[in-house]
Motif scaffolding. Sequence first.
Motif, PDB file in Angstrom:
ATOM      1  N   SER A  69       0.904  -1.265  -0.019  1.00 57.14           N
ATOM      2  CA  SER A  69      -0.113   0.045   0.155  1.00 57.14           C
ATOM      3  C   SER A  69       0.842   1.102  -0.065  1.00 57.14           C
ATOM      4  N   ALA A  70       0.670   1.994  -1.123  1.00 58.82           N
ATOM      5  CA  ALA A  70       2.102   2.967  -1.259  1.00 58.82           C
ATOM      6  C   ALA A  70       1.041   4.261  -1.530  1.00 58.82           C
ATOM      7  N   PRO A  71       1.671   5.605  -0.855  1.00 58.37           N
ATOM      8  CA  PRO A  71       0.886   6.636  -1.040  1.00 58.37           C
ATOM      9  C   PRO A  71       0.998   7.124  -2.488  1.00 58.37           C
ATOM     10  N   ALA A  72      -0.031   7.968  -2.952  1.00 57.18           N
ATOM     11  CA  ALA A  72       0.045   8.383  -4.471  1.00 57.18           C
ATOM     12  C   ALA A  72       0.807   9.717  -4.899  1.00 57.18           C
ATOM     13  N   ALA A  73       1.136  10.356  -3.742  1.00 52.64           N
ATOM     14  CA  ALA A  73       2.006  11.553  -3.923  1.00 52.64           C
ATOM     15  C   ALA A  73       3.207  11.310  -3.241  1.00 52.64           C
ATOM     16  N   SER A  74       4.380  12.297  -3.707  1.00 50.88           N
ATOM     17  CA  SER A  74       5.643  12.140  -2.801  1.00 50.88           C
ATOM     18  C   SER A  74       5.427  12.369  -1.549  1.00 50.88           C
ATOM     19  N   GLY A  75       6.109  12.032  -0.568  1.00 51.88           N
ATOM     20  CA  GLY A  75       6.396  12.048   0.709  1.00 51.88           C
ATOM     21  C   GLY A  75       5.600  10.951   1.422  1.00 51.88           C
ATOM     22  N   PRO A  76       5.493  10.770   2.965  1.00 53.40           N
ATOM     23  CA  PRO A  76       4.815   9.820   3.573  1.00 53.40           C
ATOM     24  C   PRO A  76       3.232   9.833   3.138  1.00 53.40           C
ATOM     25  N   ALA A  77       2.852  10.775   2.957  1.00 50.30           N
ATOM     26  CA  ALA A  77       1.328  10.630   2.439  1.00 50.30           C
ATOM     27  C   ALA A  77       0.883  11.650   1.465  1.00 50.30           C
ATOM     28  N   GLY A  78       0.066  11.154   0.728  1.00 56.06           N
ATOM     29  CA  GLY A  78      -0.522  12.158  -0.438  1.00 56.06           C
ATOM     30  C   GLY A  78      -1.870  11.758  -0.978  1.00 56.06           C
ATOM     31  N   GLY A  79      -2.254  12.679  -1.900  1.00 52.93           N
ATOM     32  CA  GLY A  79      -3.827  12.295  -2.291  1.00 52.93           C
ATOM     33  C   GLY A  79      -3.544  12.034  -3.998  1.00 52.93           C
ATOM     34  N   LEU A 108       0.228  15.615  12.458  1.00 56.71           N
ATOM     35  CA  LEU A 108      -0.902  14.949  11.421  1.00 56.71           C
ATOM     36  C   LEU A 108      -0.702  13.551  11.414  1.00 56.71           C
ATOM     37  N   SER A 109      -1.588  12.806  11.379  1.00 56.84           N
ATOM     38  CA  SER A 109      -1.678  11.304  11.121  1.00 56.84           C
ATOM     39  C   SER A 109      -2.201  11.178   9.572  1.00 56.84           C
ATOM     40  N   PRO A 110      -1.193  10.694   8.887  1.00 57.80           N
ATOM     41  CA  PRO A 110      -1.170  10.710   7.215  1.00 57.80           C
ATOM     42  C   PRO A 110      -2.546  10.025   6.906  1.00 57.80           C
ATOM     43  N   ILE A 111      -3.038  10.593   5.944  1.00 57.73           N
ATOM     44  CA  ILE A 111      -4.095   9.979   5.039  1.00 57.73           C
ATOM     45  C   ILE A 111      -3.382   9.354   3.825  1.00 57.73           C
ATOM     46  N   GLU A 112      -3.775   8.021   3.556  1.00 56.45           N
ATOM     47  CA  GLU A 112      -3.042   7.251   2.337  1.00 56.45           C
ATOM     48  C   GLU A 112      -3.903   6.886   1.517  1.00 56.45           C
ATOM     49  N   ALA A 151      -9.040   6.428  -0.213  1.00 53.68           N
ATOM     50  CA  ALA A 151      -8.169   7.018   0.725  1.00 53.68           C
ATOM     51  C   ALA A 151      -8.787   6.595   2.268  1.00 53.68           C
ATOM     52  N   TYR A 152      -7.712   6.247   3.016  1.00 59.13           N
ATOM     53  CA  TYR A 152      -7.915   6.009   4.467  1.00 59.13           C
ATOM     54  C   TYR A 152      -6.984   6.350   5.391  1.00 59.13           C
ATOM     55  N   GLY A 153      -7.411   6.496   6.706  1.00 61.38           N
ATOM     56  CA  GLY A 153      -6.421   6.999   7.757  1.00 61.38           C
ATOM     57  C   GLY A 153      -6.766   6.312   8.997  1.00 61.38           C
ATOM     58  N   ALA A 154      -5.935   6.677  10.042  1.00 65.19           N
ATOM     59  CA  ALA A 154      -6.044   5.989  11.409  1.00 65.19           C
ATOM     60  C   ALA A 154      -7.500   6.569  12.071  1.00 65.19           C
ATOM     61  N   ALA A 155      -8.084   5.812  12.819  1.00 67.78           N
ATOM     62  CA  ALA A 155      -9.136   6.440  13.435  1.00 67.78           C
ATOM     63  C   ALA A 155      -8.660   7.114  14.932  1.00 67.78           C
TER      64      ALA A 155
END
Length: 196
Positions: A57-67, A108-112, A121-125
């Motif tokens: 499961s990889a983020p779509a943009a550069s960095g740890p999390a992206g949209g 921030l808790s990242p949304i991946e 997209a999903y993020g931690a509860a």
Amino acid sequence: MGCGAFDSIKGMPGSDFYVERQLTPMKSKKITQILLSAVCVLALAACGANPAPSGPSAPAASGPAGGGAGSPASGANIPASGGAGAPEGSDVEVRGNVVELSDGFCVLSPIETDANDDQVAYGAAPGYEDPEKNITVHYQEGCVVQIAEFNVATGEKNLVDASVSDIQQYDTLIVCGEWAGERDLNAAAIYIARYQ
């Protein structure tokens, strides 16, 4: 022949004394029950098995999390990171939920975004964030802060000027900026996502 030899011959196939064992109805019923039970157990075990998603499961943009392209920000006239209209000094776009607020920064808790579907997209509860994945966003002088309002019913998108004081815990942020470390981001622009 003696008595012992006769007894050993009468149980051998092909001898005149061979007695064929018959399958009684009781034995047939027991074997059927055992086979049926085994089939049921295997069927139930197979129904409960969920295959693991293939690929990381990889983020779509550069960095740890992206949209991804289908994210709400892409249609709200929010500049894409590093693109035309993006704030100067921004080379990355990060999305996440605010888990901690402080003077000069937030965490921030990242949304991946799902690697197979950029519409998901999903993020931690709340309360289940992974501190090792969290990103610290530092507010830079001259940082643009705006509220990105999304009307889910009409699809209308609107940007409203705001300030850092408008950021609340558990808000969803879209941050354009530049990495200052592995999990530290210097923000050039912050968009607070609000859904109506």
